[in-house]
Design a protein around this motif. Sequence first.
Motif, mmCIF file in Angstrom:
data_model
loop_
_atom_site.group_PDB
_atom_site.id
_atom_site.type_symbol
_atom_site.label_atom_id
_atom_site.label_comp_id
_atom_site.label_asym_id
_atom_site.label_seq_id
_atom_site.Cartn_x
_atom_site.Cartn_y
_atom_site.Cartn_z
ATOM 1 N N GLY A 223 1.141 -0.873 -0.095
ATOM 2 C CA GLY A 223 0.140 0.157 -0.157
ATOM 3 C C GLY A 223 0.454 1.226 0.050
ATOM 4 O O GLY A 223 2.033 1.310 0.678
ATOM 5 N N VAL A 224 0.650 2.445 -0.439
ATOM 6 C CA VAL A 224 0.706 3.238 -0.812
ATOM 7 C C VAL A 224 1.144 4.330 1.081
ATOM 8 O O VAL A 224 -0.330 4.163 0.987
ATOM 9 N N ASP A 225 2.069 4.953 1.135
ATOM 10 C CA ASP A 225 1.635 5.654 2.357
ATOM 11 C C ASP A 225 1.039 7.029 2.744
ATOM 12 O O ASP A 225 0.219 7.766 3.522
ATOM 13 N N LEU A 226 0.960 7.939 1.111
ATOM 14 C CA LEU A 226 0.705 8.907 1.203
ATOM 15 C C LEU A 226 0.558 9.498 -0.026
ATOM 16 O O LEU A 226 1.462 8.750 -0.867
ATOM 17 N N VAL A 227 -0.938 9.652 0.044
ATOM 18 C CA VAL A 227 -1.174 10.639 -1.237
ATOM 19 C C VAL A 227 -0.812 11.727 -1.548
ATOM 20 O O VAL A 227 -2.145 12.516 -0.729
ATOM 21 N N VAL A 228 -0.192 12.261 -2.401
ATOM 22 C CA VAL A 228 -0.730 13.772 -3.146
ATOM 23 C C VAL A 228 -1.385 14.533 -4.082
ATOM 24 O O VAL A 228 -1.112 13.975 -5.475
ATOM 25 N N GLU A 229 -3.049 15.160 -3.678
ATOM 26 C CA GLU A 229 -3.584 14.510 -4.303
ATOM 27 C C GLU A 229 -4.387 16.417 -5.222
ATOM 28 O O GLU A 229 -4.353 17.448 -4.043
ATOM 29 N N VAL A 230 -4.211 16.253 -6.591
ATOM 30 C CA VAL A 230 -4.863 17.365 -7.270
ATOM 31 C C VAL A 230 -6.431 17.050 -7.577
ATOM 32 O O VAL A 230 -6.955 18.496 -7.667
ATOM 33 N N ALA A 231 -7.109 16.210 -7.594
ATOM 34 C CA ALA A 231 -8.066 15.942 -7.888
ATOM 35 C C ALA A 231 -8.880 14.863 -6.999
ATOM 36 O O ALA A 231 -9.539 13.975 -7.825
ATOM 37 N N PRO A 232 -9.229 15.248 -6.103
ATOM 38 C CA PRO A 232 -10.062 14.757 -4.853
ATOM 39 C C PRO A 232 -11.156 13.568 -5.346
ATOM 40 O O PRO A 232 -11.733 12.552 -5.308
ATOM 41 N N ALA A 233 -12.257 14.642 -5.935
ATOM 42 C CA ALA A 233 -13.334 14.281 -6.120
ATOM 43 C C ALA A 233 -13.584 13.085 -6.821
ATOM 44 O O ALA A 233 -14.248 12.237 -7.048
ATOM 45 N N PRO A 234 -12.646 12.582 -8.314
ATOM 46 C CA PRO A 234 -13.397 11.398 -8.934
ATOM 47 C C PRO A 234 -11.623 10.790 -8.654
ATOM 48 O O PRO A 234 -12.225 9.182 -9.387
ATOM 49 N N ASN A 235 -10.193 10.871 -7.711
ATOM 50 C CA ASN A 235 -10.192 10.369 -7.627
ATOM 51 C C ASN A 235 -10.343 9.191 -5.819
ATOM 52 O O ASN A 235 -9.420 8.903 -6.181
ATOM 53 N N ASN A 236 -10.966 9.673 -5.595
ATOM 54 C CA ASN A 236 -11.004 9.172 -3.748
ATOM 55 C C ASN A 236 -10.768 7.730 -4.422
ATOM 56 O O ASN A 236 -10.796 7.097 -3.425
ATOM 57 N N ASP A 237 -11.950 7.169 -4.653
ATOM 58 C CA ASP A 237 -11.647 5.516 -5.319
ATOM 59 C C ASP A 237 -10.902 5.306 -5.371
ATOM 60 O O ASP A 237 -10.422 4.504 -4.371
ATOM 61 N N LEU A 238 -10.012 5.369 -5.795
ATOM 62 C CA LEU A 238 -8.678 4.976 -6.376
ATOM 63 C C LEU A 238 -7.604 5.412 -5.115
ATOM 64 O O LEU A 238 -7.077 4.205 -4.646
ATOM 65 N N ASP A 239 -7.905 6.405 -4.996
ATOM 66 C CA ASP A 239 -6.529 6.366 -3.407
ATOM 67 C C ASP A 239 -7.021 5.805 -1.785
ATOM 68 O O ASP A 239 -6.102 5.675 -1.140
ATOM 69 N N ARG A 240 -8.761 5.215 -2.146
ATOM 70 C CA ARG A 240 -8.378 4.777 -0.672
ATOM 71 C C ARG A 240 -8.712 3.007 -1.728
ATOM 72 O O ARG A 240 -7.697 2.146 -0.427
ATOM 73 N N ALA A 241 -8.566 2.730 -2.806
ATOM 74 C CA ALA A 241 -8.181 1.517 -2.301
ATOM 75 C C ALA A 241 -6.189 0.919 -2.215
ATOM 76 O O ALA A 241 -6.022 -0.373 -2.482
ATOM 77 N N VAL A 242 -5.628 1.793 -3.060
ATOM 78 C CA VAL A 242 -4.368 1.849 -3.352
ATOM 79 C C VAL A 242 -3.348 2.550 -1.762
ATOM 80 O O VAL A 242 -2.427 2.320 -1.309
ATOM 81 N N LEU A 243 -3.823 3.264 -0.804
ATOM 82 C CA LEU A 243 -3.208 3.482 0.238
ATOM 83 C C LEU A 243 -3.768 2.272 1.414
ATOM 84 O O LEU A 243 -4.006 1.607 1.239
ATOM 85 N N ARG A 244 -2.787 2.053 2.050
ATOM 86 C CA ARG A 244 -2.074 1.502 3.133
ATOM 87 C C ARG A 244 -2.987 1.782 4.129
ATOM 88 O O ARG A 244 -3.386 3.253 4.253
ATOM 89 N N ASP A 245 -3.384 0.989 5.396
ATOM 90 C CA ASP A 245 -3.822 1.253 6.664
ATOM 91 C C ASP A 245 -3.280 2.935 7.614
ATOM 92 O O ASP A 245 -1.500 2.244 6.956
ATOM 93 N N PHE A 246 -4.354 3.564 7.855
ATOM 94 C CA PHE A 246 -3.414 4.399 8.706
ATOM 95 C C PHE A 246 -2.548 6.011 7.448
ATOM 96 O O PHE A 246 -1.803 6.522 7.611
ATOM 97 N N GLY A 247 -2.593 5.556 6.001
ATOM 98 C CA GLY A 247 -2.686 6.362 5.046
ATOM 99 C C GLY A 247 -3.420 7.602 4.986
ATOM 100 O O GLY A 247 -3.734 7.948 5.450
ATOM 101 N N THR A 248 -2.524 8.377 4.373
ATOM 102 C CA THR A 248 -3.135 9.870 4.194
ATOM 103 C C THR A 248 -3.100 10.336 2.996
ATOM 104 O O THR A 248 -2.068 10.099 1.519
#
Length: 340
Positions: A223-248
């Motif tokens: 899992g990814v530790d941190l996502v630096v996000e420019v487009a949260p609305a369309p990318n939130n499902d992707l971010d949640r899928a690839v983040l590790r537990d306790f990720g940011t």
Amino acid sequence: MRAVVYTEPGPSSVLRVVDRPIPEPGPGEVRVRLRRAGVNPTDWKARGGSTYGAMPYPEVTPGQDGAGDVDALGPGVSGLRVGDAVWLLLAQHGRAYGTAAEYVVLPAARAVPLPGRSGTADYDLGACLGVPAVTAHRALTSGDGGDRLGPGAMAGQTVLVAGGAGAVGNAAIQLARWSGATVITTVSGAAKAALATAAGAHHVVNYRSGDVAAEIGALAPAGVDLVVEVAPAPNNDLDRAVLRDFGTVAIYANNGGDELTLPVRATFAKNLRYQFVILYGLTPALLRAAADDIGAALADGALRVGEDAGLPLHRYPLAETAAAHDAVQAGTVGKVLLEV
């Protein structure tokens, strides 16, 4: 001195080049003879009225970022000398006059030494810092300033930078790599992939083709530790899928939509943390921490600009500031600068 001003919100046509007296620094302030000024989306948004609505001052010179030489010191200033090369941050924040001018006066804390200056290329670099690099720094850190970047600070972590071909994405890639992280970035095509690779991304994923979550998962199985996000609305499902537990997820823009909706149970099941980033509310301690870390990265040669660093430069003379604003608003890839 020549300065670009506007006296009413509106399109870029409200910008005018005028002659104004050279300003004098007050207590705790410095005057900088500008060589380059950076243009950011915040500049055209403020000018267009979406930031303030009504004019905050009768006359405004836009521009938060720039680079040049200290020209005069106000009473009580220490740590800077006349002739020092500096880069600027938040030059126009809370003030009427910014960096689209030959001279600017600002608090001394917002003028940061530019190490190793050896010509105009370094003024280019200095003018590309400010909003992009400080935003990237804050996205990569948290807390009240005790969380710092530097060699080894992010060792063992994996950072996903959404939109790695943008100015903030470029700075985030370079700062994260300098700090020891493995960097994955998403882009929209081959040309931007080349830019993100030039910036130093270890892995580049085209979000318009294939199974993006699976590709990122293969690159970061834990899992990814941190996502630096420019487009949260369309990318939130992707971010949640690839983040590790306790990720940011560190969110610094609203590309792709102004509303973010998320499934509560699926999100708190992973103990995720969301951090929203805007520079104008940062404390002096956080700004100083960012400036110190960015200065260290500059001294190490870890921050670069230009085509070979993944951030093409587009230069406009001061008299064409309106065209420079239009270029940024149109989504020009790279960094737009004013030659002052």
